[in-house]
Design a protein around this motif. Structure first.
Motif, PDB file in Angstrom:
ATOM      1  N   VAL A   1       0.793  -1.176  -0.009  1.00 24.79           N
ATOM      2  CA  VAL A   1       0.184  -0.239  -0.100  1.00 24.79           C
ATOM      3  C   VAL A   1       0.659   1.306   0.004  1.00 24.79           C
ATOM      4  O   VAL A   1       0.417   2.129  -0.644  1.00 24.79           O
ATOM      5  CB  VAL A   1      -0.899   0.062   1.046  1.00 24.79           C
ATOM      6  N   MET A   2       2.030   1.218   0.644  1.00 26.69           N
ATOM      7  CA  MET A   2       2.948   2.191   0.784  1.00 26.69           C
ATOM      8  C   MET A   2       3.485   2.617  -0.622  1.00 26.69           C
ATOM      9  O   MET A   2       3.342   3.786  -0.978  1.00 26.69           O
ATOM     10  CB  MET A   2       4.194   2.065   1.559  1.00 26.69           C
ATOM     11  N   ASN A   3       4.025   1.552  -1.247  1.00 30.89           N
ATOM     12  CA  ASN A   3       4.340   1.799  -2.602  1.00 30.89           C
ATOM     13  C   ASN A   3       3.393   2.195  -3.757  1.00 30.89           C
ATOM     14  O   ASN A   3       3.809   2.985  -4.717  1.00 30.89           O
ATOM     15  CB  ASN A   3       5.329   0.584  -2.965  1.00 30.89           C
ATOM     16  N   PHE A   4       2.373   1.539  -3.545  1.00 33.89           N
ATOM     17  CA  PHE A   4       1.618   1.718  -4.884  1.00 33.89           C
ATOM     18  C   PHE A   4       0.365   2.499  -4.445  1.00 33.89           C
ATOM     19  O   PHE A   4      -0.374   3.006  -5.551  1.00 33.89           O
ATOM     20  CB  PHE A   4       0.995   0.452  -5.176  1.00 33.89           C
ATOM     21  N   VAL A   5       0.091   3.172  -3.184  1.00 27.79           N
ATOM     22  CA  VAL A   5      -1.001   3.921  -2.977  1.00 27.79           C
ATOM     23  C   VAL A   5      -0.385   5.151  -2.072  1.00 27.79           C
ATOM     24  O   VAL A   5      -0.555   6.409  -2.798  1.00 27.79           O
ATOM     25  CB  VAL A   5      -2.020   3.050  -2.169  1.00 27.79           C
ATOM     26  N   ILE A   6      -0.054   4.948  -1.133  1.00 21.89           N
ATOM     27  CA  ILE A   6       0.588   6.160  -0.263  1.00 21.89           C
ATOM     28  C   ILE A   6       1.350   6.947  -1.052  1.00 21.89           C
ATOM     29  O   ILE A   6       1.091   8.439  -1.259  1.00 21.89           O
ATOM     30  CB  ILE A   6       0.994   5.664   0.969  1.00 21.89           C
ATOM     31  N   PHE A   7       2.499   6.536  -1.362  1.00 16.50           N
ATOM     32  CA  PHE A   7       3.692   7.413  -2.050  1.00 16.50           C
ATOM     33  C   PHE A   7       3.284   8.138  -3.293  1.00 16.50           C
ATOM     34  O   PHE A   7       3.370   9.429  -3.389  1.00 16.50           O
ATOM     35  CB  PHE A   7       4.729   6.689  -2.217  1.00 16.50           C
ATOM     36  N   PRO A   8       2.618   7.306  -4.308  1.00 13.87           N
ATOM     37  CA  PRO A   8       2.259   8.070  -5.354  1.00 13.87           C
ATOM     38  C   PRO A   8       1.009   9.093  -5.016  1.00 13.87           C
ATOM     39  O   PRO A   8       1.089  10.380  -5.668  1.00 13.87           O
ATOM     40  CB  PRO A   8       1.439   7.101  -6.168  1.00 13.87           C
ATOM     41  N   MET A   9       0.100   8.808  -4.277  1.00 14.83           N
ATOM     42  CA  MET A   9      -1.068   9.732  -4.072  1.00 14.83           C
ATOM     43  C   MET A   9      -0.315  11.057  -3.261  1.00 14.83           C
ATOM     44  O   MET A   9      -0.592  12.377  -3.482  1.00 14.83           O
ATOM     45  CB  MET A   9      -1.734   9.076  -3.024  1.00 14.83           C
ATOM     46  N   PHE A  10       0.491  10.856  -2.512  1.00 13.54           N
ATOM     47  CA  PHE A  10       1.461  12.107  -1.842  1.00 13.54           C
ATOM     48  C   PHE A  10       2.012  12.699  -2.418  1.00 13.54           C
ATOM     49  O   PHE A  10       1.980  13.944  -2.819  1.00 13.54           O
ATOM     50  CB  PHE A  10       2.194  11.499  -0.625  1.00 13.54           C
ATOM     51  N   PHE A  11       3.117  12.044  -3.434  1.00 11.72           N
ATOM     52  CA  PHE A  11       3.888  12.858  -4.243  1.00 11.72           C
ATOM     53  C   PHE A  11       3.368  13.506  -5.396  1.00 11.72           C
ATOM     54  O   PHE A  11       3.989  14.602  -5.957  1.00 11.72           O
ATOM     55  CB  PHE A  11       5.116  11.946  -4.552  1.00 11.72           C
ATOM     56  N   LEU A  12       2.359  12.845  -5.961  1.00 14.49           N
ATOM     57  CA  LEU A  12       1.667  13.326  -7.221  1.00 14.49           C
ATOM     58  C   LEU A  12       0.707  14.241  -6.851  1.00 14.49           C
ATOM     59  O   LEU A  12      -0.563  14.106  -7.141  1.00 14.49           O
ATOM     60  CB  LEU A  12       1.175  12.367  -8.192  1.00 14.49           C
ATOM     61  N   SER A  13       0.917  15.187  -5.673  1.00 14.05           N
ATOM     62  CA  SER A  13      -0.157  16.000  -5.186  1.00 14.05           C
ATOM     63  C   SER A  13       0.264  17.468  -4.895  1.00 14.05           C
ATOM     64  O   SER A  13       1.567  17.703  -5.131  1.00 14.05           O
ATOM     65  CB  SER A  13      -0.756  15.427  -3.821  1.00 14.05           C
TER      66      SER A  13
END
Lengths: 241, 261
Positions: free
Chosen positions: B179-191
């Motif tokens: 979840v960190m790699n595929f959800v949390i990080f992309p969501m956070f950095f691409l915002s």
């Protein structure tokens, strides 16, 4: 209260766990569900408690379909799962009040019930203790006390004696039988241990997802050419392998 | 289900979350360390490199630390929301979901009540972080702490619902690392949490569009504006809409089957 299981089957992908099960439990009695590990007992419990959705067939509890009247059904059920579902970091009281709240019972209403159930299980002095400090036998008793808080008419226990020493196991079994007699509870006690089943119990023998026999222990033994339930169980499950 | 039983049930859920929160102090502190590292270390380093022009809702030039505080609030909510949703699907909390699911109350209500309860607990961590940030010199208007509350709650609900939907649908995400790699990080950095979107646009047009479509960006902006006592209708509508859709999808797609395996 009655439980009627009407032609249910359940598969995990290609693997069949239950095949066309038809059963009726004796109301107000201690019903034993006997089967080796992997027989399908826990799957059946998961279906009866709505943790799994029915794939085919129907279950009626107290005349209500669990599919179309889940609320009425769940109110009647007290459940003790095979693995402990107590919150170890919370106290006995906090665990019990949480369960009561999930059944819409306020803390004020629940407190006298908690006291009554804990008295029954001789655990009153552990009310404020964290569950983590309780031994395995006591934890099981707390789980049973919790399952009875909302005053269900049916008690389902999935291998409740697993992991307990023989003396505690026997005590627990005795306790539930007493409860069953006093309160006319319909009990379904799943086990793989033959010594937990008595002669006059209605028993269901489950193996590889099929019911191999069901009826009162003594009549099943008499009707077969075996000496006792142990022999009959070996004969039936051995023959299948 | 009556309003009274629903209220008793929700109260019980909230109380349990609160008790667990109080008892798991180490988890609370570690959840605070993450955003504080971003604020104290990362932002201090970037302060020199990144100047932020005057943008809404700020009335003056701001330092980079001031800019990223709303994003870090959203990050706390994001981690908590994903963690609690994942544990709802995979029953990490000692079978507590099984206890929840055998309640006679309607299942959609139980799931939504659980999401709301854990969202409210998340807010305690956000406010603890905002207090520390205040001591560090990031001082939004005091009333902003009140006006941000509904925004924070709505964003928390949105992220819990997205988390529940994703973890129920995508089996590969059964552990938190996934979840960190595929959800949390992309969501956070691409915002817009770490950099304003116009800066992103200068770097890459397509990255900008991904960020602009990311509901998390709108969550961050909703928190940013409300913390400075301003409204952002676009963010409010998007966050509300996504919360509604994700909640319906999450609740209807919820299969407790995972909980037993």
């Amino acid at each position: 209260m009655s439980i009627k299981i009407d032609n249910i089957s359940f598969s995990y992908g290609p693997r069949k766990a239950l095949c066309n099960l038809n059963l009726e439990l004796k109301s107000g009695q201690f019903n034993a569900l006997l089967g080796p590990n992997g027989a399908g007992k826990s799957t059946l419990f998961a279906l009866l408690t709505r943790l799994y959705a029915l794939q085919s067939g129907e279950v009626f509890i107290a005349g209500h379909s669990i599919h179309s009247h889940p609320a009425q059904v769940m109110r009647q059920l007290g459940v003790v799962f095979q693995q402990s579902t107590l919150d170890l970091d919370l106290s006995v009281e906090q665990n019990l009040l949480y369960h009561a709240a999930l059944h819409g019972i306020s803390a004020r209403e629940a407190r006298p019930r908690v006291t009554r159930e804990l008295e029954r299980f001789e655990l009153t002095d552990r009310l404020k203790d964290k569950v983590r400090t309780l031994n395995g036998g006591h934890r099981r008793r707390v789980e049973i006390a919790r399952a009875l808080l909302h005053q269900p008419s049916i008690l389902l226990l999935d291998e409740p004696s697993v992991g307990l020493d023989p003396a505690t196991r026997q005590q627990l079994n005795h306790h539930i039988r007493q409860l069953c007699n006093q309160q006319k509870l319909t009990v379904l006690w799943a086990t793989h241990l033959i010594e937990e089943v008595q002669e006059d119990d209605p028993v269901i023998i489950l193996h590889q997802g099929n019911v191999l026999a069901s009826g009162q222990v003594s009549s099943l033994v008499n009707a077969s050419d075996s000496d006792n339930l142990n022999d009959l169980f070996q004969q039936l499950t051995g023959a299948e392998q | 289900m009556t309003i009274r039983t629903a209220w008793i049930c929700f109260n019980g859920l909230l109380k349990r979350e609160l008790l667990r929160f109080v008892q798991q102090r180490s988890r609370f502190f570690s959840a605070l360390v993450r955003p504080l590292l971003w604020l104290v270390v990362f932002a201090s380093g970037f302060r020199a490199a990144l100047g932020i022009a005057i943008i809404e809702p700020y009335e003056t030039y701001i330092t980079y630390e001031v800019y990223i505080v709303p994003g870090l609030c959203a990050m706390i909510i994001l981690f908590n929301g994903m963690q609690s949703s994942l544990s709802m699907v995979y029953d990490r909390e000692m079978g507590s979901m099984r206890v929840l699911l055998v309640s006679p109350l309607p299942r959609p209500f139980l799931l939504l009540a659980k999401m709301l309860a854990s969202s409210l607990i998340s807010l305690l961590q956000v406010y603890a972080f905002l207090m520390i940030a205040w001591v560090w010199g990031i001082e939004p208007p005091l009333w902003g702490f009140i006006t941000a509350l509904p925004a924070l709650l709505l964003v928390a609900l949105m992220l819990s619902a997205i988390g529940l939907f994703i973890s129920a649908r995508i089996k590969q995400l059964e552990n938190f690392a996934g979840v960190m790699n595929f959800v949390i990080f992309p969501m956070f950095f691409l915002s817009s949490a770490l950099y304003p979107l116009w800066k992103m646009r200068e770097a890459s047009e397509w990255l900008y569009w991904i960020c602009a479509w990311n509901p998390f960006s709108h969550g961050v902006e909703l928190i940013r504006f409300s913390l400075y006592q301003q409204g952002n209708l676009q963010a409010l509508l998007i966050v509300s809409g996504v919360t509604l859709v994700a909640s319906v999808l999450a609740v209807s797609g919820f299969k407790p089957q995972h909980a037993q395996r």
